[in-house]
Design a protein around this motif. Structure first.
Motif, short mmCIF file in Angstrom:
data_model
loop_
_atom_site.label_atom_id
_atom_site.label_comp_id
_atom_site.label_asym_id
_atom_site.label_seq_id
_atom_site.Cartn_x
_atom_site.Cartn_y
_atom_site.Cartn_z
N ASN A 53 50.14 -3.98 -13.23
CA ASN A 53 49.38 -5.36 -12.77
C ASN A 53 49.42 -6.26 -13.35
N HIS A 56 51.66 -8.74 -13.03
CA HIS A 56 51.71 -9.95 -11.69
C HIS A 56 51.12 -10.92 -11.41
N SER A 57 49.35 -10.74 -12.18
CA SER A 57 48.58 -11.49 -11.82
C SER A 57 48.72 -12.77 -12.63
N GLU A 58 49.91 -13.14 -13.73
CA GLU A 58 49.80 -13.55 -14.75
C GLU A 58 50.70 -14.51 -14.09
N GLU A 60 51.42 -14.68 -10.51
CA GLU A 60 50.53 -15.64 -9.23
C GLU A 60 50.31 -16.59 -10.18
N SER A 61 49.15 -16.47 -11.22
CA SER A 61 49.05 -17.60 -11.89
C SER A 61 50.56 -19.13 -11.97
#
Length: 456
Positions: A53, A56-58, A60-61
């Protein structure tokens, strides 16, 4: 995705439990081991899910940042494309204004380019370039600038073009001496003091030179035109500035000298005659030498006979003295007998006076025949060459015919003086024989008169 990960974790747990079950000694131990393995697997699964998780955030950025950069680049591309279009429009407008303002200058530069090209062609073939090197580089740059709209020729370039043209005309009417490198026929290059005669000839050390426009170097002619043309070269080099001297000028700037050098000389002509030519020249030399010897002997004999004519004492070192000696020996004989003795004496002197004259006549007849023989054999060779190579090259036929006719010329050259000398020697010997006959006739007349008086 999560379901696949859980299945994989369960499979790994079962495999681990199976290993541990092999080590367990009772059912309770096996149960504890299964509980412990399940708890540990759950903990690892939660840790992996947390890391996933977070990644995945990284991502997206990072995706958002890349999209912002793409948008900025697209905007910059649109701006630069608009600027390019604007510059193209301004450049076209500036070019139109430049063309409009240049006006007749374009036509002037076109004429300048043509004149510069013609001048460069003249300079390349001019012998003055040997004394003034580097002019063609300037003209090449001027031609290039005259054809360019961005780098137009300057006023200084135009003035130098006028100066170079005027200098060419001025130097073409002068005789000057300068030092330059000369390429010898052997291929070696040496430094010499060269005399330039206007825009026509270059000479050095009594020899003609040629300006090679392809290599832009001074080259000594491998074959000089001959002493008739080279002797004035020596006089020109030795003369001072205020002294006049004769000199052969080649208006074709070396072409006539090359042609003159290629024309065969006397020795070349003799060699072209081949074996027949050498035989003809040998016979001609023999005939001329024999005629000169006979002329000398007859002249000396004629002098002795003329001295004998002034004396009544017989001297047997000459033909007339020997005839008179025969008369003195047979003075008392009758007229018929004395006439026979005198005729015999004269007949004995004739071979001495005519020896070799017949051979001169034979050589004068045989020499043209040998020349004709050489011509016929040479023409046979010419026709054989024509049968092999055809008649497409006139020089091939002309050269062969020229060589074939050389023997005819040699035969005539040998025969003409032989005929002339034969006539002279024959007439001289006949004159001396007539003197002997005249004196013998006079002796007989006086003897007959004396016998008539004695009989009376």
């Amino acid at each position: 995705m999560k379901f696949k990960a859980m299945i994989l974790a369960a499979a790994m747990a079962v495999g681990c439990h199976a290993v541990q079950a092999a080590e367990a000694t009772s059912v309770n131990d096996l149960l504890k081991l299964v509980q412990q393995g399940q708890a540990r697997d759950d903990q690892q699964t939660r840790e992996r899910m947390a890391r996933f998780n977070a990644a995945h955030s990284e991502q997206e950025s990072m995706l958002a940042e890349a999209r912002r950069e793409v948008s900025a680049l697209e905007a910059d591309s649109v701006r630069k494309e608009q600027l390019f279009q604007s510059n193209e429009t301004r450049l076209a407008e500036s070019q139109d204004r430049l063309t409009e303002r240049m006006g007749s200058l374009k036509e002037l530069f076109g004429v300048l380019q043509q004149v510069s090209g013609d001048t460069r062609s003249v300079f390349e073939g001019s012998v003055i370039s040997a004394e003034l090197p580097g002019r063609n580089e300037f003209l090449s740059a001027l031609i290039k600038s005259a054809g360019s709209s961005s780098n137009m020729p300057s006023v200084e370039s135009l003035e130098r073009l006028w100066f170079e043209m005027q200098r060419e005309m001025t130097y073409s009417g002068q005789v000057s001496k300068f030092a330059t490198d000369v390429v010898l026929p052997t291929g070696e290059s040496t430094r010499k003091n060269v005399v330039r005669v206007g825009g026509f000839n270059l000479v050095a050390d009594g020899k003609f030179l040629n300006w090679d426009m392809e290599s832009a170097r001074v080259v000594e002619l491998d074959k000089q035109p001959g002493s008739r043309y080279n002797d004035p070269v020596v006089a020109l080099e030795k003369s001072s500035g205020d002294q006049l001297t004769g000199f052969w000028i080649d208006p074709s700037r070396g072409q006539l000298l090359k042609i003159k050098g290629q024309s065969p000389e006397m020795t070349d002509r003799i060699e072209q005659g081949g074996v027949v030519g050498y035989i003809i020249m040998g016979l001609g030399g023999i005939g001329i030498l024999l005629a000169l010897v006979r002329m000398l002997m007859l002249t000396l004999e004629g002098g002795r006979i003329r001295r004998q004519m002034q004396s009544d004492v017989a001297d047997e070192n000459n033909a007339l003295g020997r005839v008179m000696s025969v008369y003195k020996k047979h003075r008392n004989a009758d007229i018929e007998t004395l006439e026979l003795h005198l005729g015999e004496a004269i007949s004995a002197e004739i071979p001495r006076l005519t020896t070799g004259i017949t051979w001169i006549k034979i050589i004068s007849v045989v020499a043209p025949l040998l020349g004709l023989l050489g011509t016929v054999t040479g023409m046979i060779d010419v026709f054989e060459t024509m049968s092999l190579f055809g008649t497409g090259d006139p020089k091939l036929m002309a050269g062969g015919i020229s060589q074939a006719l050389v023997t005819t010329v040699q035969g005539l050259v040998s025969a003409i003086p032989c005929v002339f000398l034969h006539t002279l020697t024959n007439n001289r010997s006949r004159a001396l024989i007539l003197i002997l006959e005249e004196r013998a006739t006079g002796i007989l007349a006086r003897q007959s008169e004396q016998q008539s008086k004695a009989a009376a």
